[in-house]
Design an enzyme around this catalytic site. Structure first.
Site, short mmCIF file in Angstrom:
data_model
loop_
_atom_site.label_atom_id
_atom_site.label_comp_id
_atom_site.label_asym_id
_atom_site.label_seq_id
_atom_site.Cartn_x
_atom_site.Cartn_y
_atom_site.Cartn_z
N SER A 132 0.82 -1.21 0.00
CA SER A 132 0.00 0.00 0.00
C SER A 132 0.85 1.25 0.00
O SER A 132 0.38 2.31 -0.39
CB SER A 132 -0.87 0.04 1.26
OG SER A 132 -1.69 -1.07 1.32
N HIS A 153 -2.22 -2.95 -6.69
CA HIS A 153 -2.77 -2.75 -5.35
C HIS A 153 -4.29 -2.90 -5.35
O HIS A 153 -5.00 -2.12 -5.99
CB HIS A 153 -2.36 -1.35 -4.85
CG HIS A 153 -2.80 -1.09 -3.45
ND1 HIS A 153 -3.36 0.08 -3.04
CD2 HIS A 153 -2.76 -1.90 -2.36
CE1 HIS A 153 -3.65 0.00 -1.76
NE2 HIS A 153 -3.30 -1.19 -1.33
N GLU A 165 -5.03 -0.35 -8.29
CA GLU A 165 -4.06 0.69 -8.66
C GLU A 165 -2.86 0.00 -9.31
O GLU A 165 -2.31 -0.95 -8.74
CB GLU A 165 -3.59 1.46 -7.42
CG GLU A 165 -4.66 2.37 -6.83
CD GLU A 165 -4.23 3.03 -5.52
OE1 GLU A 165 -4.48 4.25 -5.37
OE2 GLU A 165 -3.66 2.36 -4.64
N ASN A 204 -4.49 5.50 -0.67
CA ASN A 204 -4.03 5.60 0.72
C ASN A 204 -3.42 6.95 1.04
O ASN A 204 -3.42 7.35 2.21
CB ASN A 204 -3.08 4.46 1.05
CG ASN A 204 -3.85 3.18 1.27
OD1 ASN A 204 -4.80 3.15 2.06
ND2 ASN A 204 -3.52 2.14 0.55
N1 CAA Z 1 -17.75 -12.34 -4.14
C1 CAA Z 1 -18.51 -11.38 -4.70
N2 CAA Z 1 -19.35 -10.61 -4.01
C2 CAA Z 1 -19.42 -10.80 -2.68
C3 CAA Z 1 -18.66 -11.79 -2.02
C4 CAA Z 1 -17.79 -12.59 -2.82
N3 CAA Z 1 -17.03 -13.54 -2.28
N4 CAA Z 1 -18.94 -11.73 -0.71
C5 CAA Z 1 -19.84 -10.74 -0.55
N5 CAA Z 1 -20.13 -10.19 -1.74
C6 CAA Z 1 -21.00 -9.04 -2.03
C7 CAA Z 1 -22.37 -9.15 -1.40
O1 CAA Z 1 -23.23 -9.85 -2.25
C8 CAA Z 1 -22.78 -7.69 -1.27
O2 CAA Z 1 -23.23 -7.18 -2.50
P1 CAA Z 1 -24.77 -6.71 -2.65
O3 CAA Z 1 -24.97 -5.64 -1.62
O4 CAA Z 1 -24.84 -6.23 -4.08
O5 CAA Z 1 -25.56 -7.94 -2.39
C9 CAA Z 1 -21.46 -6.98 -1.00
O6 CAA Z 1 -20.43 -7.88 -1.43
C10 CAA Z 1 -21.24 -6.63 0.46
O7 CAA Z 1 -21.35 -7.80 1.22
P2 CAA Z 1 -21.87 -7.85 2.73
O8 CAA Z 1 -23.35 -7.72 2.81
O9 CAA Z 1 -21.27 -9.05 3.33
O10 CAA Z 1 -21.28 -6.61 3.45
P3 CAA Z 1 -21.84 -5.13 3.61
O11 CAA Z 1 -22.98 -4.83 2.74
O12 CAA Z 1 -21.94 -4.93 5.07
O13 CAA Z 1 -20.57 -4.33 3.02
C11 CAA Z 1 -18.28 -3.81 2.74
C12 CAA Z 1 -19.30 -4.59 3.53
C13 CAA Z 1 -18.18 -4.33 1.33
C14 CAA Z 1 -16.95 -4.05 3.47
C15 CAA Z 1 -18.67 -2.30 2.73
O14 CAA Z 1 -18.99 -1.87 4.02
C16 CAA Z 1 -17.58 -1.43 2.17
O15 CAA Z 1 -17.41 -1.31 0.98
N6 CAA Z 1 -16.81 -0.78 3.08
C17 CAA Z 1 -15.68 0.04 2.71
C18 CAA Z 1 -14.50 -0.83 2.45
C19 CAA Z 1 -13.29 -0.07 2.04
O16 CAA Z 1 -13.25 1.14 2.00
N7 CAA Z 1 -12.25 -0.82 1.72
C20 CAA Z 1 -11.01 -0.26 1.29
C21 CAA Z 1 -10.09 -0.29 2.41
S1 CAA Z 1 -8.52 0.38 1.93
C22 CAA Z 1 -7.71 -0.95 1.36
O17 CAA Z 1 -8.14 -2.04 1.34
C23 CAA Z 1 -6.40 -0.67 0.81
C24 CAA Z 1 -5.29 -0.52 1.70
O18 CAA Z 1 -4.21 -0.53 1.18
C25 CAA Z 1 -5.41 -0.33 3.14
#
Ligand code: CAA
Length: 296
Positions: A132, A153, A165, A204
């Site tokens: 990251s 990324h 990315e 990030n």
């Molecule tokens: N394959 C495909 N789709 C899947 C799946 C899988 N294995 N597992 C779950 N899904 C889908 C679900 O069907 C759902 O989609 P729909 O709403 O269209 O049905 C969606 O993924 C979300 O699933 P959940 O219901 O389990 O979860 P949620 O609705 O509570 O959302 C979340 C959870 C996706 C984490 C959401 O809260 C979110 O996007 N949060 C922000 C996450 C974020 O910002 N991440 C980036 C972090 S930074 C990073 O990662 C980089 C770094 O370098 C630090």
């Protein structure tokens, strides 16, 4: 009109054997994404216990995909059949692309890139890091093939979030960057942005100062954790608040990215607040350890 099939698209489609190094949250996610795209995936991790946890993560994520109607049972079974696991890094010798997803620790990643350089036989193979915030140039220079090294990324959860990315260093061959972007786009079905080899890339560099500001706000007693998160979810329509997101990313990872950003920029907004350091020292790492700003 159909998009033109370039030489790079053809080269990306020809990447059938993918290696993933590391089997934490990101490694398991990358294995799932590549297996669902029909690739043969070999996951290498340092311990048998870590591999078992990684396999479990992968199975649970696919089960969630099936439950939510995103993955058919047949596709789940086919994906699982395409993934194998090893504790022997040397087993990656025949890979055409390696995605390194080890913990965000520079000595660890440098050691892995040095080893992969010796192990991966195809000189045209692409060696990519999911880092990251670490310098792609330094990882590239740990190998004898810096033109084949770049950052790819992904975002957590990798099977759900559409962005990748693509980060080339000053030494990355243009062709390598284009093939990797085609692989992420045309093969894995992700959306791609290009970013320069600067700590944090695009996401990030913007996200981490925000998360650290939320930790500082909470640490100062300014507002309760639940209220900080509720405010950003309902006031800005974010899917989750900053403290819950820090827990999802992993507090050790947030601290490691903050430290790398700070080292490069010396911006006070990149410095890790004491509470975050203490939580990491205490093993309170967020979702993956069961306790962070919230209990899981
Ligand atoms: N394959 C495909 N789709 C899947 C799946 C899988 N294995 N597992 C779950 N899904 C889908 C679900 O069907 C759902 O989609 P729909 O709403 O269209 O049905 C969606 O993924 C979300 O699933 P959940 O219901 O389990 O979860 P949620 O609705 O509570 O959302 C979340 C959870 C996706 C984490 C959401 O809260 C979110 O996007 N949060 C922000 C996450 C974020 O910002 N991440 C980036 C972090 S930074 C990073 O990662 C980089 C770094 O370098 C630090």
């Amino acid at each position: 009109a159909e998009p033109a099939v370039t030489e790079e698209t053809t080269a990306a489609l020809a990447i059938r054997r993918v290696g993933v190094v590391g089997c934490g949250v990101m490694g398991a996610g990358l294995a799932e994404v590549c297996a669902r795209a029909g690739r043969d995936v070999l996951v290498a991790a340092s311990g048998a216990e870590g591999l078992a946890r990684g396999r479990d993560r992968l199975e649970r994520s696919l089960a969630a995909g099936v439950r939510r109607g995103k993955v058919t049972e047949a596709d789940r079974d086919a994906a699982l059949a395409r993934v194998s696991f090893t504790t022997d890094l040397a087993a990656l010798r025949d890979r055409q692309l390696v995605l390194e997803a080890a913990p965000e620790d520079e000595p660890t990643k440098l050691r892995l890139f040095r080893a992969l350089d010796d192990i991966v036989e195809d000189r045209a193979a692409i060696l990519a890091s999911n880092t990251s915030a670490l310098s792609i140039m330094r990882l590239a220079r740990a190998t004898s093939r810096p033109g084949q090294v770049l950052g790819l990324h992904f975002f957590n959860p990798a099977p759900v979030l559409p962005l990748v990315e693509v980060v080339g260093s000053l030494l990355t061959h243009d062709r390598t960057r284009r093939i990797a972007a085609e692989f992420a786009g045309a093969v894995l079905g992700k959306q791609v942005v290009q970013a320069a080899d600067r700590s944090g890339f695009v996401v990030n560099a913007l996200l981490i100062p925000y998360l650290l500001a939320a930790v500082r706000m909470y640490e100062s007693g300014f507002a309760a954790a639940e209220d900080i998160d509720k405010a950003m979810m309902l006031g800005c329509s974010h899917p989750m608040g900053p403290l819950a997101l820090a827990d999802l990313i992993g507090l050790d990872t947030v601290a490691a990215i903050g430290t790398a950003l700070y080292e490069e920029s010396k911006e006070p907004t990149h410095a890790v607040p004491p509470l975050l350091s203490r939580m990491v020292d205490g093993g309170l790492l967020g979702r993956k350890s069961g306790q962070g700003f919230y209990t899981y």
